[in-house]
Each structure stands twice: as structure tokens, then as C-alpha cells.
Scaffold this active site. Structure first.
Site, PDB file in Angstrom:
ATOM      1  N   SER A   1       3.945   2.484   8.478  1.00 29.04           N
ATOM      2  CA  SER A   1       4.067   1.195   7.262  1.00 29.04           C
ATOM      3  C   SER A   1       4.962   1.034   6.436  1.00 29.04           C
ATOM      4  CB  SER A   1       2.687   1.948   6.365  1.00 29.04           C
ATOM      5  OG  SER A   1       1.375   1.991   6.962  1.00 29.04           O
TER       6      SER A   1
ATOM      7  N   HIS B   1       0.725  -1.870   0.374  1.00 32.73           N
ATOM      8  CA  HIS B   1      -0.017  -0.465   0.126  1.00 32.73           C
ATOM      9  C   HIS B   1       0.937   0.962   0.099  1.00 32.73           C
ATOM     10  CE1 HIS B   1       0.587  -0.173   4.450  1.00 32.73           C
ATOM     11  NE2 HIS B   1      -0.002   1.295   4.202  1.00 32.73           N
TER      12      HIS B   1
ATOM     13  N   ASP C   1       1.397  -7.575   2.673  1.00 31.62           N
ATOM     14  CA  ASP C   1       1.426  -6.022   2.319  1.00 31.62           C
ATOM     15  C   ASP C   1       2.762  -5.812   2.004  1.00 31.62           C
ATOM     16  OD1 ASP C   1       1.028  -3.376   1.723  1.00 31.62           O
ATOM     17  OD2 ASP C   1      -0.516  -3.159   3.485  1.00 31.62           O
TER      18      ASP C   1
HETATM   19  N1  ARG Z   1      -4.932   0.780   7.672  1.00 30.43           N
HETATM   20  C1  ARG Z   1      -3.543   0.966   7.096  1.00 30.43           C
HETATM   21  C2  ARG Z   1      -2.408   2.160   7.078  1.00 30.43           C
HETATM   22  O1  ARG Z   1      -2.805   2.899   7.825  1.00 30.43           O
HETATM   23  C3  ARG Z   1      -3.540   1.223   4.878  1.00 30.43           C
HETATM   24  C4  ARG Z   1      -3.787  -0.366   4.505  1.00 30.43           C
HETATM   25  C5  ARG Z   1      -4.157   0.094   2.896  1.00 30.43           C
HETATM   26  N2  ARG Z   1      -5.250  -1.406   2.927  1.00 30.43           N
HETATM   27  C6  ARG Z   1      -6.069  -0.542   2.730  1.00 30.43           C
HETATM   28  N3  ARG Z   1      -7.107  -2.247   1.885  1.00 30.43           N
HETATM   29  N4  ARG Z   1      -6.726  -0.033   2.172  1.00 30.43           N
HETATM   30  O2  ARG Z   1      -1.088   1.663   7.282  1.00 30.43           O
END
Ligand code: ARG
Length: 738
Positions: A661, A92, A228
Site C-alpha cells: 500500500s 490509509h 487514497d
Molecule cells: N484494502 C486496503 C489494503 O489492505 C486498505 C484500504 C483501507 N480502506 C478502508 N476503507 N478500510 O491495502
């Protein structure tokens, strides 16, 4: 007998247990604040091996990922994993760059991409990699310019000027990019000196049905089966210095890279995460929390939710639209769900209540001494009042601010300057404004927008706006245009605008620019709406900005007092500053949790879960056939655990937030065991208050990453490049070295 022994051991473990988990620590202070703890928990590296400015150290493998060459903020973290500048981050995190590199014919989001050699690697648009050279305490220099006579604004100005001066001095004529940031609400200042590499290339990425498996349904939740990760490479000029993209650039030889461990994880194993967390509000007052939960978040949830609904409708039936909006949608959906989670969990975990209790203790302490009362006594009452003021104007500021960006209204707003000039009768101003019109990038206004999606969003936003207010609070155009001329039918009004407004299509805007005419412009509905929304915003803005200034000034005083309060009442407690896109380290351990009564979540999940969740053809739960086959055959190669299962993700107690992330999660030897990529639903309140019992980081296991690279994608070139390690089974007795 055995049970008693186990019990005794458990008690011993409890006694010896050190509390870590919470805290995003500055690497520069690791030795003083954290090292002893970390060692007890299983760290095997020396402080110098973690953070050193004289030798290469672990910090040299940690990279801030930005979208500009300025290292003032990072959207994600990456880590260097080979001697040739190979970089791992989340899927992501690479998403936006990968979307930009894709077309419907070569859709790397959908189909993945694997470069077989350097020459196939693709320059990633808008992606920079910043390496931290050193950090330094500059509090004395910065706060040295502050005088008691200054008000908050004058103070801010003086500080900004000093910061600029210090940054320039440290840049060594542009060799470095220094950034100074405030900590503890402006009570301390630190300088971070970076080298920013701007030639970053895409090397490998799996299909989104692996990298985003589970989509937004699973996002922010455990158990998670998302691969991811994505792979990039940092390029430098032949001397190893940052350089703009050139085919003569070469892979960077890093000062340090992370080896990757195949050992896997067990409950309570030591873990540390290094990266660039973006922002937390751990010192926020209860008033701030209440304002967010009751007023601010609901507005954003309302607006983003509607925009997502419209996007979803078109994205799911059209590949081109799906690709065009991929990144925009992912970003909105992520924030939307995060805010819903925060509202729910801040309430459920009673965070405001906990803060009220702290504030009461603080107030009692303040009232205990006259000088304390003089310095800190007004901070909380001022915050209370300021957040009340923010609450009063928030809706009248945010609804117009978000609506004015939409489609033809947004484009019309860009022409406001021309209109003002044309109606001012000031010749020079008009000439300048007309020149500006000629230079406009009209097609740029329509980048990544589909007319159908935009048209529907336009109508839906106007409906949403109308529903959010009483009739007498709405801008005039609702009565004078929509009700009077369209019988209140917003869809019919939207159709009319898209057929008649200058600002609806690139052609009509270009025609208007060729022959600008202010009179005609005044009659354009999109322009009229934009003017009225601007006006509404201008009316609300001063009160909002004023209250915000009061908040930042009193947060500064409150946090100053709070630090003194803790130092006196809990002298053993170390405080860490809120996240602010600077390098931090967090340490903890691998751990399961109980999200609810009678429910136990394991700390690992396996590829079997992918089979369980798999829905062929689904927007979120489809998976590549080849992956399903490998899992069904349990063909996991060396990446299986001791039971022959493939661990996909695991949980740890590390304290992270957005911006982390892509961060490496490492074992006690500093080897990569996974990549952090998310937080869990039950602790969505975690940015405001850490919840030890519930808060977990979700990591993709390094063995799943390697499995996808090797067994699924067959990218042996990358496997050969990586530094993969497996420990020998522990010897029973100490062996004599040769
Ligand atoms: N929740 C994750 C973060 O903020 C991002 C994940 C992205 N995936 C998604 N399905 N939108 O780091």
C-alpha cells in the site's frame, strides 16, 4: 482488409508476449531474472538505474514505512517525490498518524490538512521511513551453523544466534540497521541493510471523504473512486543522517526521487511497482488452505464482525468516538472483509483443488526415486496431520485469546502476576509485584477507549463466545456466575461488572493499587473470568504450538522439495520467494478484466463515478462540496485526459499484497503514474495463488492526486516542489538532434 491486418497484428502480439504479472521479485536479481522480459514489455531504464549499490538508483526513492525504528516489518510503502524529501503514500497508510495528530476541534481526518511551509508541517507520531542501502545473500553463513543432528528447535536457535551476529557486524556501530530474513521457508537467507529516519512529518492530506471515499463498502473492490494518498516529508540532521525529531532538522536530500508523469495510462502499457509486500503464502499446502478457510478465518470473521458492529453503532452518532476509533475500526474492517473475501474466493477459484493436483504430481515425482522419498516423502502427510491438530484446538485457543483482551477482563489479566505473588506467600515476589503495580500506566489502559463502546463490546463478546461452543465446552463462569446469579442474562451481568469491578474505571483501578488486596481481587468477576480464560488458553496452547512447529518444519522440507521438483520438471521456470516485508519489484501492465460472465470492467474509472456514488451526509459516500463542484464543471486543469475526463483510479496486473500500500506504480521511464492501494474482490485468494485472469492491483492515478493537491486544495507550494513531466507528442519521423 483492415480487420485482417488487426487480426495479424494481434497474433504477432500474442507470439511476442512475455508473461510477467505474477511474482514479487528481489531487486538484487532483476538483471538475471527479469530484465529481458521487462525490456520487451516497455521498460526503458537500465538494470543499474533500477538497482545499484554504487550509484543512486530507483530503489533509493522507495521507502518502507514502519511504526518503530526497527526495520523488521513495514505497514506500508512510500516513495520520495522531490529533492526535499517529500514522500507520497496512501491515505490509509497515514491514517493512524493523522488520527493521533487530530482532535475534535482539529480533525484532520475529517477536514484534511495542508501545510503551507516547512514550519507548519506536523511531526507524525510513530512513523519511520527506512531506506534500503543494499541487500546481500547470506545463506551460506546462516545455514553453515546447521548440523544434521539438530532438531527443528535447535536449528532455529543456532540460526537466530548467527543472524544476530551477522546483523551486528553489518551495523557499522549503529550507522545502519541490518535485518536478515529467511526465504523459501528457511531455505535461503538475505540481509537487508537500512537507514531508518525517525523524523517524518505530515505535509498534506485531503478529507477522508476523498481519501477514503467509498469506505469499507468499496474497500477491496473495483471500480473504486478513492483518492487514497497522503503526503509526508522525511527530515534528517544537517548532514543528511537520521536523527530524532528536532526543530533544527532539515528536509532530507534524497539520493533519488521519482518524477511524476502526466501522460496517463493505456491498456497494456508497461507498469512496475516497487515496495514492501508484507506476507503471502504462495507455497502453502492444500491442508493449510483448508484449515484457514474452514477453521481459522471463520473465527476471526465472527469476532471482528461483532466488534465492528458495536463500534459502528457508536461511531456513526458521535464525532469524538468516530475519531477515537477511526484507525482501530479501519484496521479491523480491512482484515474482516479480506478474510470473508479469502474464504469466498479460495473456494470459488478452487485454490485448494489446484494445490491438491500439484501435490499429487509432486508426490509421484517424490516416489520415483528412493532418496527423494527418504527426504521429502513425509512432508505432506505430516502437514496434513499437523493442520488437523491445529483445527482441533483452534477454537479453544482463539476465542479465549480474543475475549481476554476485552475491557475489564483485559485489565484484570494484567493483575494476574500480582495475584499470584500475593497468594504465593513469597515476600520478595510480593514486594516486586506491588512495586510493579505502583508503576502501572493506568490511564494508558483506557487510551482510545470509550466506556459505552467497551461495555457493549464486553457483553457482545461474552454472548458470541457462548454461542460458539456447546455448553459443556464453555468455561465455568457461564454456569457458576452468569446462569446462577444473573439467570443467564449477559447484559445484566455486564452492567453489574461495570458498576462493581475494580477493573471497570481508571479511578477504581487506582484505588485498588493504593490498597491492593488479593482476597477482594479473587471475588472480582472480571478477574475470575480472566483467570478462567487464561486457563482455557493454557490448556490449548501446547498442542497448538506443537502443531505449528510441525507445520514450519515440514513447510521447509516441502518447499525445498518443490524447488527441486520444478527445477527438474520445468527448468525454465523462475521461482520468487513469498513476501516477507522486504523490498520487491513486480511488473505487469495496465489491464481491464471480466469479473463474471458477460461483465466487463474497464481499466480506468473517472470522476463521473464520484458523482454517481455521491450521497450527501453519508458515512462512506459523502464528498466535499468543492470537489463535487469542480467535477460538475469539469474544471480539471492540466490533469484531464484527452477526452476532458478526470481519471481517478486504474487497474494493472502487478502482483502485490498488503504492505505494498502506498507503493509507486511507474511507467517504463520510472516515472510515477499512480499509487497502488488495493486488490480486487474476485482475486482475494491472490495471496495464496496468483490468478492471472482475475487478479488486479487498484491504483490511484497520479493525475487525480495532483488534481486534488492543486485544483481542490490549492497547495501550489507542493505542485511547485514536485517534478512533473509530460512527454511531447511522439514525432512522426525521427528528428535530427541539434
Ligand atoms: N484494502 C486496503 C489494503 O489492505 C486498505 C484500504 C483501507 N480502506 C478502508 N476503507 N478500510 O491495502
Amino acid at each position: 482488409m483492415k480487420r485482417i491486418l488487426v487480426f495479424a497484428l494481434a497474433i504477432l502480439a500474442l507470439v511476442g508476449r512475455v508473461r510477467a504479472d505474477e511474482g514479487m521479485w528481489l531487486p538484487m536479481f532483476v538483471e538475471r531474472l527479469n530484465y529481458v522480459d521487462m525490456q520487451k514489455m516497455g521498460l526503458q531504464l537500465t538494470p543499474e538505474e533500477l538497482y545499484s549499490i554504487n550509484h543512486s538508483s530507483l530503489k533509493d526513492a522507495i521507502v518502507g514505512l514502519g511504526s518503530t525504528p526497527k526495520p523488521t516489518g513495514f505497514f506500508c510503502t512510500g516513495e520520495i517525490v522531490s529533492e526535499k524529501g517529500l514522500l507520497f503514500t496512501n491515505h490509509h497508510c497515514g491514517y493512524s498518524a493523522i488520527q493521533k495528530l487530530s482532535s475534535v476541534e482539529h480533525d484532520y481526518l475529517k477536514d484534511g490538512f495542508w501545510a503551507k511551509n516547512y514550519s507548519e508541517e506536523l511531526p507524525a507520531p510513530d512513523m519511520t521511513a527506512s531506506f534500503l542501502i543494499r541487500m546481500e545473500d547470506v545463506t551460506e553463513e546462516v545455514l553453515g551453523v546447521v548440523a544434521d543432528t539438530m532438531d527443528w528447535q535447535a536449528r532455529g536457535k543456532a540460526i537466530d544466534a548467527k543472524i544476530k551476529e551477522l546483523q551486528e557486524a553489518a551495523s557499522e556501530d549503529g550507522k545502519y540497521n541490518p535485518v536478515i530474513k529467511g526465504f523459501f521457508e528457511g531455505n535461503e537467507y538475505y540481509m537487508f541493510v537500512y537507514q531508518v529516519y525517525t523524523d517524518v512529518r505530515l505535509v498534506g492530506v485531503a478529507n477522508s471523504s476523498i481519501g477514503k471515499f467509498g469506505g469499507d463498502t468499496d474497500n477491496w473492490m473495483w471500480p473504486r473512486h478513492t483518492g487514497d494518498f497522503s503526503i509526508f516529508r522525511v527530515y534528517a540532521d544537517k548532514d543528511g543522517n537520521p536523527a530524532a525529531y528536532s526543530k533544527d532538522n532539515v528536509p532530507l536530500t534524497p539520493k533519488h526521487h521519482l518524477p511524476i508523469s502526466l501522460d496517463g495510462v493505456k491498456q497494456d502499457d508497461f507498469t512496475m511497482i516497487w515496495g514492501f509486500p508484507g506476507s503471502t503464502e504462495r507455497y502453502m499446502s492444500s491442508y493449510g488452505i483448508d484449515y484457514n478457510v474452514d477453521t481459522f478465518y471463520p473465527i476471526i470473521i465472527d469476532v471482528f464482525g461483532k466488534q465492528l458492529e458495536v463500534m459502528d453503532e457508536f461511531m456513526q452518532k458521535d464525532d469524538a468516538i468516530n475519531l477515537m476509533y477511526a484507525d482501530n475500526h479501519a484496521g479491523l474492517a480491512n482484515t474482516w472483509k479480506n478474510f470473508i473475501g479469502q474464504c469466498t474466493m479460495l473456494r470459488k477459484n478452487k485454490v485448494s483443488e489446484a494445490k491438491v493436483a500439484l501435490e499429487n504430481d509432486f508426490t509421484n515425482w517424490v516416489n520415483g526415486k528412493a532418496d527423494r522419498k527418504a527426504e521429502y516423502g513425509e512432508a505432506l502427510p505430516n502437514l496434513q496431520k499437523a493442520y488437523q491438530d491445529l483445527g482441533t484446538v483452534a477454537k479453544q485457543l482463539f476465542y479465549p485469546s480474543l475475549t481476554i483482551q476485552v475491557g475489564p477482563i483485559g485489565r484484570a489479566a494484567v493483575f494476574a502476576g500480582y495475584y499470584m505473588a500475593a497468594t504465593s506467600k513469597d515476600k520478595e515476589m510480593l514486594e516486586a509485584a506491588t512495586m510493579e503495580l505502583q508503576g502501572m500506566d493506568v490511564d494508558g489502559f483506557f487510551a482510545e477507549t470509550d466506556p459505552q463502546v467497551e461495555h457493549k463490546t464486553f457483553a457482545e463478546m461474552l454472548k458470541l463466545y457462548r454461542n460458539a461452543f456447546d455448553a459443556n465446552e464453555l468455561p465455568e463462569f457461564y454456569t457458576t456466575i452468569i446462569d446462577k446469579k444473573f439467570k443467564g442474562d449477559i447484559d445484566a451481568f455486564a452492567d453489574y461488572v461495570y458498576e462493581n469491578s475494580f477493573f471497570a474505571t481508571p479511578e477504581s483501578i487506582k484505588a485498588f493499587i493504593a490498597k491492593p488486596n488479593a482476597k477482594k481481587m479473587a471475588k472480582d468477576y472480571a478477574f475470575q473470568i480472566s483467570q478462567q480464560l487464561m486457563e482455557t488458553r493454557v490448556q490449548a496452547a501446547p498442542a497448538y504450538l506443537k502443531a505449528q512447529t510441525v507445520v514450519s518444519e515440514n513447510d521447509h522440507v516441502f518447499v525445498k522439495g518443490l524447488r527441486e521438483y520444478y527445477a527438474e520438471t520445468q527448468p525454465g521456470k523462475s521461482l520468487y520467494p513469498d513476501a516477507n516485508s522486504t523490498m520487491r519489484m513486480s511488473y505487469g501492465s495496465v489491464k481491464d478484466y471480466m469479473p463474471a460472465d458477460a461483465v466487463h470492467y474497464d481499466y480506468v474509472c473517472t470522476a463521473n463515478g464520484i458523482l454517481e456514488k455521491y450521497v450527501p451526509g453519508d458515512y462512506e459516500f459523502d464528498a466535499p462540496k468543492r470537489l463535487i463542484e469542480l467535477i460538475e464543471k469539469k474544471d480539471f486543469g492540466p490533469y484531464a485526459d484527452e477526452n476532458g475526463d478526470l481519471i481517478v483510479c486504474f487497474l494493472s496486473t502487478n502482483d502485490i499484497t498488503g504492505g505494498n500500500s502506498g507503493s509507486p506504480i511507474m511507467n517504463g521511464k520510472g516515472e510515477l503514474i499512480g499509487l497502488a492501494f488495493d486488490g480486487n474482490w474476485e482475486a482475494m485468494s491472490g495471496d495464496v495463488n496468483f490468478e492471472p485472469r482475475l487478479q488486479r492491483t487498484i491504483n490511484v492515478d497520479a493525475r487525480y492526486v495532483l488534481f486534488v493537491i492543486d485544483k481542490y486544495a490549492g497547495a501550489t507550494n507542493l505542485i511547485n516542489e514536485l517534478d512533473i513531466r509530460k512527454s511531447e507528442p511522439q514525432p512522426m519521423r525521427e528528428e535530427v538532434e541539434e
